[in-house]
Design a protein around this motif. Structure first.
Motif: not given
Length: 203
Positions: A24, A35, A38, A41, A79-82, A87-89
Motif C-alpha cells: 500500500c 482507498k 484508508i 482502516d 484503481h485506488r488500493i487498500d 484494488p478499491a474504487e
C-alpha cells in the motif's frame, strides 16, 4: 514492563507504514492512490499498536497524500488500493483534476519561493521593519498587527498545533505536521504542505 518506542514524526510514521503495509505505502517512486477511508482502516489495524497515535497518523497521511509523487499518481481511471494492495474504487476525474491542481500550485510555490529568495534578503527587510516600527510607535498603537505577528516560543511548538506561517509577509493558518531540528513541516488550511524555519511560525 517492556518500553515502547513511540514514533516521533510523520517521516517515521510513513516509514513504519511502508514496513507494515508494503503493498500500500511506498517510500520511493510513484505512489499509488489510496482507498477512500484508508485512515479508518489504519486505526482499526493499529488499534493495539502504541507506537503511533491517531493524531500523528492523520498528519503522516496528510503529508504522504500531499507529496508530489503521490499527487502525480492520482490519475482518472486508476484503481485506488487498500492496505493489502487490493484494488478499491476507481479515481474519479474530479479527484484527478484536484490532485493535478495541487501539484501545480505546490511546484509553483516552491520554484517561485526560490526565485524570490534570490532577489531579496528577508533578515535585512525584517530589521528595517522593526526599526521603522520603533520610530513610529504611536501610529501603531491602535493596530493589533504587531501583537499578532509574534514568534511562537520553541517549547510551544509541537505536531498538531494550530499556528500561522509567514508566507512572504502574509500570515497563513495551518497545523504543524512534523518538526525536524529547525525545520518545521506545516499543512496550510489551503491544503498545501510547506517547510519553514521556526522564526516563520507566528502566534
Amino acid at each position: 514492563m517492556e518500553t515502547v518506542n513511540k514514533l516521533k514524526n510523520s517521516k517515521e510514521v510513513i516509514a513504519y507504514l511502508a514496513e507494515l503495509f508494503p503493498q500500500c505505502f511506498s517510500l520511493k517512486g510513484e505512489a499509488k492512490p489510496l482507498k477512500i477511508g484508508i485512515f479508518q482502516d489504519l486505526t482499526k489495524r493499529l488499534k493495539d499498536d502504541s507506537r503511533v497515535s491517531n493524531t500523528l497518523l492523520r498528519s503522516a497521511l496528510r503529508q504522504y497524500t500531499s507529496s508530489w509523487r503521490y499527487l502525480h499518481g492520482v490519475k482518472a481511471g486508476v484503481h485506488r488500493i487498500d492496505l493489502d494492495g487490493q484494488p478499491a474504487e476507481i479515481v474519479e476525474q474530479q479527484h484527478a483534476d484536484h490532485a493535478q491542481q495541487k501539484l501545480k500550485e505546490s511546484k509553483e510555490k516552491v520554484f517561485g519561493s526560490k526565485a524570490q529568495a534570490k532577489r531579496e534578503t528577508k533578515p535585512a527587510s525584517a530589521k528595517v521593519e522593526r526599526t521603522n516600527a520603533a520610530r513610529r510607535p504611536k501610529k501603531n498603537n491602535n493596530t493589533p498587527r504587531p501583537a499578532k505577528i509574534k514568534a511562537v516560543p520553541s517549547e510551544e511548538l509541537h505536531t498538531g498545533k494550530q499556528i500561522r506561517v509567514l508566507v512572504g509577509k502574509t500570515p497563513m493558518p495551518g497545523v504543524i505536521t512534523e518538526i525536524v531540528k529547525n525545520e518545521i513541516s506545516v499543512q496550510l488550511n489551503t491544503g498545501m504542505q510547506v517547510k519553514v524555519k521556526k522564526e516563520h511560525i507566528v502566534a
